[in-house]
Design a protein around this motif. Sequence first.
Motif, short mmCIF file in Angstrom:
data_model
loop_
_atom_site.label_atom_id
_atom_site.label_comp_id
_atom_site.label_asym_id
_atom_site.label_seq_id
_atom_site.Cartn_x
_atom_site.Cartn_y
_atom_site.Cartn_z
N VAL A 1 36.52 39.78 54.85
CA VAL A 1 36.37 38.01 54.25
C VAL A 1 37.25 37.29 53.13
CG1 VAL A 1 34.95 37.45 52.63
CG2 VAL A 1 34.21 39.44 54.03
N PRO B 1 38.88 35.64 49.70
CA PRO B 1 38.50 35.47 48.53
C PRO B 1 37.74 35.00 47.84
CG PRO B 1 40.71 35.08 48.61
CD PRO B 1 40.55 36.19 50.37
N THR B 2 36.56 35.07 46.80
CA THR B 2 36.23 34.07 46.45
C THR B 2 36.91 32.90 45.52
OG1 THR B 2 34.33 35.97 46.47
CG2 THR B 2 33.70 34.00 45.00
N PRO B 3 36.79 31.77 46.18
CA PRO B 3 37.38 30.70 44.94
C PRO B 3 37.23 30.79 43.93
CG PRO B 3 36.31 29.79 47.12
CD PRO B 3 36.19 31.39 46.99
N ALA C 1 36.94 36.14 40.46
CA ALA C 1 35.17 37.15 40.82
C ALA C 1 33.88 36.39 40.29
CB ALA C 1 35.65 38.85 41.12
N GLN C 2 34.05 35.57 40.05
CA GLN C 2 32.96 35.18 38.91
C GLN C 2 31.71 34.87 40.46
OE1 GLN C 2 32.28 34.12 36.42
NE2 GLN C 2 33.85 35.00 35.28
N ALA C 3 30.58 35.72 39.97
CA ALA C 3 29.06 35.30 40.76
C ALA C 3 28.66 34.73 40.53
CB ALA C 3 28.08 36.54 40.40
N PRO C 4 27.89 34.03 41.09
CA PRO C 4 27.24 32.49 40.99
C PRO C 4 26.38 32.85 39.95
CG PRO C 4 26.87 32.80 43.81
CD PRO C 4 28.02 33.36 42.33
#
Length: 122
Positions: A92, A94-96, A99-102
């Motif tokens: 997967v 990395p989160t753009p 690592a902040q969650a929505p």
Amino acid sequence: MASDSFQYRVLFEYKRERGDDISLQPGDILTVNKMSLLAPDYQEGDERSPKGWLHGTNERTKEKGDFPGTFVEYVGVVRVSPPATKPWTRPVPPTPGGAQAPPGLQPPAGASASGGELGPNM
């Protein structure tokens, strides 16, 4: 888990007469699940010389439906395996933005991102 199916070659043209039927052209290959011939309601002929209606897949058109068993000749048994799974798992990305969650998926106050409680011994 693999299952056995029977294959048949179409001898005569057949034009669909009902919604559940499939049209056939001479030379088409049809695959019929073995279980459909073992069903209690199928009692005409056997897999090598079917006399009733069969339910199968036309390998040329990928249509599924009913066709007359007297329009085909037995070719043989084919073993159908379930689709193979990929030998590797796709990573997967990395989160753009880090690592902040929505919003709405933030950990509760006082909890770390791993779910543990923050304490004085950290």
